[in-house]
Scaffold this motif. Structure first.
Motif, PDB file in Angstrom:
ATOM      1  N   VAL A 176      -0.165  -8.392   7.837  1.00  0.00           N
ATOM      2  CA  VAL A 176      -0.585  -7.042   8.200  1.00  0.00           C
ATOM      3  C   VAL A 176       0.513  -6.307   8.950  1.00  0.00           C
ATOM      4  N   TRP A 177       1.198  -7.001   9.874  1.00  0.00           N
ATOM      5  CA  TRP A 177       2.241  -6.323  10.653  1.00  0.00           C
ATOM      6  C   TRP A 177       3.384  -5.853   9.757  1.00  0.00           C
ATOM      7  N   GLU A 178       3.688  -6.646   8.716  1.00  0.00           N
ATOM      8  CA  GLU A 178       4.758  -6.248   7.805  1.00  0.00           C
ATOM      9  C   GLU A 178       4.325  -5.054   6.959  1.00  0.00           C
ATOM     10  N   GLN A 179       3.056  -5.051   6.547  1.00  0.00           N
ATOM     11  CA  GLN A 179       2.540  -3.896   5.812  1.00  0.00           C
ATOM     12  C   GLN A 179       2.604  -2.629   6.666  1.00  0.00           C
ATOM     13  N   TYR A 180       2.277  -2.773   7.962  1.00  0.00           N
ATOM     14  CA  TYR A 180       2.278  -1.616   8.855  1.00  0.00           C
ATOM     15  C   TYR A 180       3.681  -1.044   9.001  1.00  0.00           C
ATOM     16  N   TRP A 181       4.661  -1.883   9.302  1.00  0.00           N
ATOM     17  CA  TRP A 181       6.023  -1.380   9.511  1.00  0.00           C
ATOM     18  C   TRP A 181       6.612  -0.811   8.226  1.00  0.00           C
TER      19      TRP A 181
END
Length: 332
Positions: free
Chosen positions: A78-83
């Motif tokens: 999820v964090w990679e999708q967000y950035w």
């Protein structure tokens, strides 16, 4: 007017500076993007399964689902999708619709003009008729008429938008047959949705403007104008109205976001093509990029309009401009 001056000092662009206002706008847009991202990913359901036509009890090819998830980057943490999404959004790329594969920017660009036309017309009606109601209530010296005029805005502000829209449809479309009921074009197609949106906004503007006018009428410079032989209409038009407009203008700027949000309901009731229908379709299909793009676009319009309001505010109320000059000299 002490509260009005305090608000004006706090929001004045001269006191904050252009860079400060730009920084605040950036924070608002980032918060809108991040908040919508978090909420959408916390919702139950799988947008890829919805887009692939997966229904409960229906066999689905796992390979096709996995391929779609990889195509839209939904198989990453999820964090990679967000950035990744945030980096693309900063460059103006809001991604692609999971349901249709169309660019989100193109989809919003195609739907936005109709919604902006509706929202602009509604806001203009709200400002004109809400302002006229407040001016008339403040000008009249007959208590019964003033009481009647000031009783109308609370009724308009408390009426649900969808209920008002259905009443207008029933009266002007089904009974009188003056305007088309659904999906009309031109002035006849936009007038009922615009009036539906304008009623609650105009009611709030009327309440704020009347309160500001009533306070301004009690200021010492009004007595000075009367002492010079000015008529009541001249005093209100020349001396009272201009400084009293500032709070109402601020409220109108704040309600721009509400008008855009209300267009989702109104366009659904009146079956109009626009941002509302696009939002409804995207939410039903759990199309995360489209919903997120609409949220960011709405926040951008809200920020731009409020920046314009901040720039116009000192032009309406000389006391605001004077406070900005005094604050600038004090800091120097």
């Amino acid at each position: 007017m002490r509260g009005v001056v305090g608000i004006s000092d706090r929001r004045a662009p001269g006191a904050v500076g252009v860079s400060g206002r730009g920084g605040q706008a950036g924070v608002v847009l980032w918060a809108a993007f991040s908040g919508s991202f978090a909420v959408l990913f916390l919702l139950p359901g799988d947008p890829v399964s919805v887009a692939a036509g997966a229904m409960p009890g229906t066999p689905v090819d796992p390979g096709a689902i996995a391929e779609m998830r990889a195509r839209y980057g939904l198989d990453r943490p999820v964090w990679e999708q967000y950035w990744t999404a945030l980096g693309h959004a900063v460059r103006g790329d809001l991604g692609r619709s999971i349901g249709t594969g169309q660019s989100v920017t193109e989809a919003i660009g195609a739907a936005l003009p109709s919604t902006l036309a509706l929202a602009s017309f509604a806001l203009a009606l709200a400002v004109v008729f809400g302002g006229a109601l407040a001016v008339a209530a403040a000008y009249t010296e007959r208590r019964w008429l003033r009481g009647l005029l000031t009783a109308l805005p609370p009724i308009g502000a408390s009426a649900p938008t969808f209920w008002v829209g259905l009443l207008l449809l029933q009266l002007f479309s089904f009974r009188l047959r003056l305007v088309p009921a659904f999906g009309g074009t031109g002035f006849k197609g936009v007038v009922l949705p615009a009036v539906t949106l304008a009623i609650p906004v105009g009611a709030v503007i009327a309440q704020v403007l009347y309160s500001s006018l009533a306070q301004t009428w009690r200021q010492p410079f009004v007595e000075v104008a009367y002492a010079k032989g000015a008529s009541r209409w001249w005093v209100q038009a020349r001396h009272v109205l201009r400084p009293a407009l500032a709070p109402a203008l601020t409220v109108a700027g704040v309600w721009v976001g509400t008008v855009l949000a209300g267009s989702v309901v109104v366009e659904t009731v009146f079956s109009r093509a626009g941002l509302g229908r696009l939002t409804q379709t995207a939410v039903l299909n759990q199309d995360i990029p489209v919903v997120q793009g609409i949220v960011v676009c709405t926040a951008l319009v809200f920020v731009v309009v409020n920046l314009v309001v901040d720039l116009v505010h000192p032009m309406l109320d000389p006391r605001v401009a004077q406070s900005i000059r005094i604050g600038g000299r004090a800091r120097a």
